[in-house]
Design an enzyme around this catalytic site. Structure first.
Site: not given
Length: 354
Positions: A293, A245, A274
């Site tokens: 991602h 993460r 993000e």
């Protein structure tokens, strides 16, 4: 999609929709309504909602549950549950399911891809060849000099299911594997993960590693785990690969480390924030590889995740049990069984869902 009215009703929280094939898979057993629609319904109608399927970073907590008072199960398509207040939901008697195991090989492949790209300056080289700077007649011979993976030291921070799969792949490339965890793995697990050696101290791991992989969940104790001191500890020739993460890394410290060449490069599947804003500093840096991602973004993996999330939801509603609840650490054999089960199912169902 409104299907058979006798089917149980579930809400979908997914900003960009569910993975391919998921609507069909869930549609066999449930009526589905998008969260944006369901919220507009009168309270009486919202009472029919018994489950939530989440894909992506939608925040789910007690406040959310007040809108759906008959809610029994929240099924997350994905491993990370930092966007779900698991404790809050448990106290309200609501089950939370997630999908570990079924994405370990896929995310490990992505981590490996990022390492290869970083080691061989692949992205920069590709950009160069696509640009008008590439004049074949005067192309220098020593461009984009990279480094071997063979014989190099790998540091895996977080030796869970994904970390172990990364170890297996690094071993095949003739690399030496070190890892840092809250507690050491069993000897058997270390052997399986490429004869990995335990480093009790994170800084000790960082000092010796040529490639550092981050594969930990985002928790209070892992937020900004890699910050100024950690970058100082790393080799100036080292590469940081993050498939965990974004919040596990202190972004400010990272930008600084890349700018001042304190480390060679960073290859990131995840960032904080993000997605990154358009004018973010990380985007200006040639030694940062950025992907949006996509660690679990393969057709096969997303289907395995979908099937597992579906099973979690159905089990939670029918028998008050789940295959996987966050916080329970599955053993290696459990992970293998889960994986085999969903891989078989993928192969069996594949033709039906395309």
């Amino acid at each position: 999609a409104m299907s058979d009215l006798n089917l149980p009703l579930i809400v979908i929280t997914a900003a960009h929709g569910l993975p391919d094939g998921a609507n069909k898979a869930f549609g066999r057993y449930f009526r589905m309504v998008r969260y944006e629609e369901a919220v507009k319904w009168p309270e009486e109608e919202r009472k029919a909602v018994v489950g939530v399927v989440n894909f992506g970073h939608f925040h789910i907590d007690g406040k959310f549950c007040k809108k759906f008072t008959s809610l029994k199960v929240v099924s997350n398509i994905g491993v990370g549950v930092d966007h779900i207040d698991v404790k809050d939901l448990k106290e309200k008697g609501i089950y939370v399911g997630h999908t570990p195991g079924v994405l370990s090989t896929t995310v490990a492949e992505m981590a490996f891809t990022l390492m290869l790209a970083a080691a061989r300056n692949l992205i920069q080289a590709d950009r160069y060849c696509h640009s008008d700077r590439d004049v074949p007649s005067s192309r220098p011979t020593n461009m984009f000099m990279g480094q071997d993976l063979y014989g190099k030291a790998v540091g895996i921070v977080g030796m869970g299911a994904i970390g172990k799969e990364i170890g297996v792949r690094c071993k095949a490339f003739g690399m030496k594997i070190f890892y840092h965890n809250r507690k050491p793995c069993t000897k058997q697990e270390e052997t399986t993960a490429g004869s990995a050696k335990y480093c009790e101290n994170l800084s000790e791991l960082l000092k010796i590693s040529d490639f550092v992989f981050l594969v930990v969940p985002l928790t209070k104790s892992t937020r900004n785990l890699i910050s100024t001191n950690e970058f100082k500890a790393m080799k100036t020739t080292a590469h940081l690969i993050n498939v965990a993460r974004g919040g596990v890394v202190d972004t400010k410290a990272l930008v600084n480390a890349l700018k001042t060449k304190e480390i060679a490069s960073a290859a990131l599947d995840v960032t904080e924030p993000e997605p990154l804003p358009l004018s973010h500093e990380l985007k200006e840096l040639p030694n940062a590889i950025l992907v949006p991602h996509i660690g679990s973004a393969t057709r096969e993996c997303r289907l395995r995740m979908t099937y597992m999330a579906l099973d979690n939801l159905r089990l939670g509603l029918s028998s008050n049990s789940l295959i996987r609840t966050p916080g329970e650490i599955p053993t290696e054999s459990e992970v293998e069984k889960i994986n085999a089960r969903y891989q078989e199912r993928l192969e069996a169902e594949d033709h039906k869902l395309t």
